[in-house]
Write a protein that holds these residues in place. Sequence first.
Motif, short mmCIF file in Angstrom:
data_model
loop_
_atom_site.label_atom_id
_atom_site.label_comp_id
_atom_site.label_asym_id
_atom_site.label_seq_id
_atom_site.Cartn_x
_atom_site.Cartn_y
_atom_site.Cartn_z
N ILE B 13 46.36 50.62 55.85
CA ILE B 13 45.11 49.86 55.96
C ILE B 13 44.46 50.08 57.33
CG2 ILE B 13 44.10 47.54 55.97
CD1 ILE B 13 46.33 46.72 53.98
N GLU B 56 37.24 36.50 43.22
CA GLU B 56 37.20 37.51 44.30
C GLU B 56 38.27 37.13 45.33
OE1 GLU B 56 33.59 37.56 46.76
OE2 GLU B 56 33.69 39.75 46.66
N LEU B 57 39.18 38.08 45.56
CA LEU B 57 40.28 37.82 46.51
C LEU B 57 39.95 38.37 47.88
CD1 LEU B 57 44.06 38.13 45.93
CD2 LEU B 57 43.05 39.31 47.88
N LEU B 59 41.75 38.86 51.75
CA LEU B 59 42.94 38.84 52.61
C LEU B 59 42.48 39.28 53.99
CD1 LEU B 59 46.02 38.94 53.34
CD2 LEU B 59 46.05 41.23 52.36
N VAL B 74 36.68 27.37 54.13
CA VAL B 74 38.07 27.83 54.15
C VAL B 74 38.17 28.84 55.29
CG1 VAL B 74 39.95 28.89 52.86
CG2 VAL B 74 38.17 27.63 51.65
N VAL B 75 39.13 28.63 56.18
CA VAL B 75 39.29 29.53 57.32
C VAL B 75 40.56 30.33 57.14
CG1 VAL B 75 39.51 29.69 59.82
CG2 VAL B 75 38.05 27.92 58.81
N LEU B 76 40.44 31.66 57.25
CA LEU B 76 41.57 32.57 57.02
C LEU B 76 41.86 33.37 58.28
CD1 LEU B 76 40.57 34.34 53.66
CD2 LEU B 76 41.73 32.17 53.96
N PRO B 78 44.89 36.24 60.02
CA PRO B 78 45.64 37.41 59.53
C PRO B 78 46.79 37.00 58.60
CG PRO B 78 45.15 37.66 61.85
CD PRO B 78 44.72 36.26 61.48
N GLY B 79 46.93 37.69 57.50
CA GLY B 79 48.00 37.39 56.55
C GLY B 79 47.69 36.20 55.66
N GLU B 80 46.44 35.79 55.62
CA GLU B 80 46.07 34.66 54.76
C GLU B 80 45.10 35.12 53.68
OE1 GLU B 80 46.99 30.71 57.28
OE2 GLU B 80 44.96 31.47 57.50
N ILE B 81 45.27 34.50 52.52
CA ILE B 81 44.54 34.88 51.30
C ILE B 81 43.73 33.68 50.82
CG2 ILE B 81 44.91 35.29 48.81
CD1 ILE B 81 47.32 37.03 49.57
N TYR B 82 42.55 33.96 50.30
CA TYR B 82 41.85 32.96 49.51
C TYR B 82 41.16 33.65 48.35
CZ TYR B 82 38.95 29.14 47.95
OH TYR B 82 38.36 28.16 47.16
N VAL B 83 41.22 33.03 47.19
CA VAL B 83 40.55 33.56 46.01
C VAL B 83 39.35 32.65 45.71
CG1 VAL B 83 40.73 34.14 43.58
CG2 VAL B 83 42.70 34.52 45.10
N LEU B 101 40.45 42.60 53.57
CA LEU B 101 40.74 43.35 52.34
C LEU B 101 40.25 42.49 51.19
CD1 LEU B 101 43.97 45.24 51.42
CD2 LEU B 101 43.11 43.48 49.88
N LEU B 103 39.79 42.25 46.78
CA LEU B 103 40.18 42.77 45.47
C LEU B 103 39.28 42.16 44.42
CD1 LEU B 103 42.50 44.27 43.76
CD2 LEU B 103 43.21 41.92 43.30
#
Lengths: 126, 126
Positions: B13, B56-57, B59, B74-76, B78-83, B101, B103
Amino acid sequence: MTDITKPATAVNIEAKLALFAEQWAPHRIAGINDYDVKIAKVQGEFVWHTHEATDELFLVVSGLLTIQLRDGDVVLGPGEIYVVPKGVEHCPRAEEETAILMLEPAGTVNTGSAGGPRTREPVPLD
Amino acid sequence: MTDITKPATAVNIEAKLALFAEQWAPHRIAGINDYDVKIAKVQGEFVWHTHEATDELFLVVSGLLTIQLRDGDVVLGPGEIYVVPKGVEHCPRAEEETAILMLEPAGTVNTGSAGGPRTREPVPLD
């Protein structure tokens, strides 16, 4: 399916990994449409298997994952992705304990068409 | 679709992120079935938009991403995901440059139903 009744919060991959110790046990941390996002801790060798109906995405979080293919190995370190094409036989292996994220359609069995004693239903952590 | 004629190599990546500088421009680094794995560098505020047909994902790879929703942020890190669930209006924002990233199904438009000048086709890097 995403549950829109849940509060909107980030999913921290490391925090989810801290919730379990069992190796080769997929844990579901999120969903997108009809796909599952799963994490697992792996060490040693899994079983050779094939997913006939779907590709399978691997992302290494920590450690080093070797995806053995009949044509050769793919080695993934942290932040590296490999998508095993559907129908391609593969066997993951890791020397040290390695944390991985996987993406595939819900219902995809971890041992694919091989089945056997290492088959595990994903544990819901979402 | 995965091209099974390509040699089996990992997708790094960070190495893919180093290939471009334009912000808010999605770059495709992998595919799984009919889904695209895309990366982007983002800074500032995007546009409010909705994907009516798909989740929509997100990361976060580095930096800090705020996904503004009409119900709150929603606050993200590094290494955090939200869909983001399908049909839910959202607007990403980042103070510093942030690498993400994403998806979603191939063909999903970055500006969703809003359209407009910030619409970009994903640049293939896979």
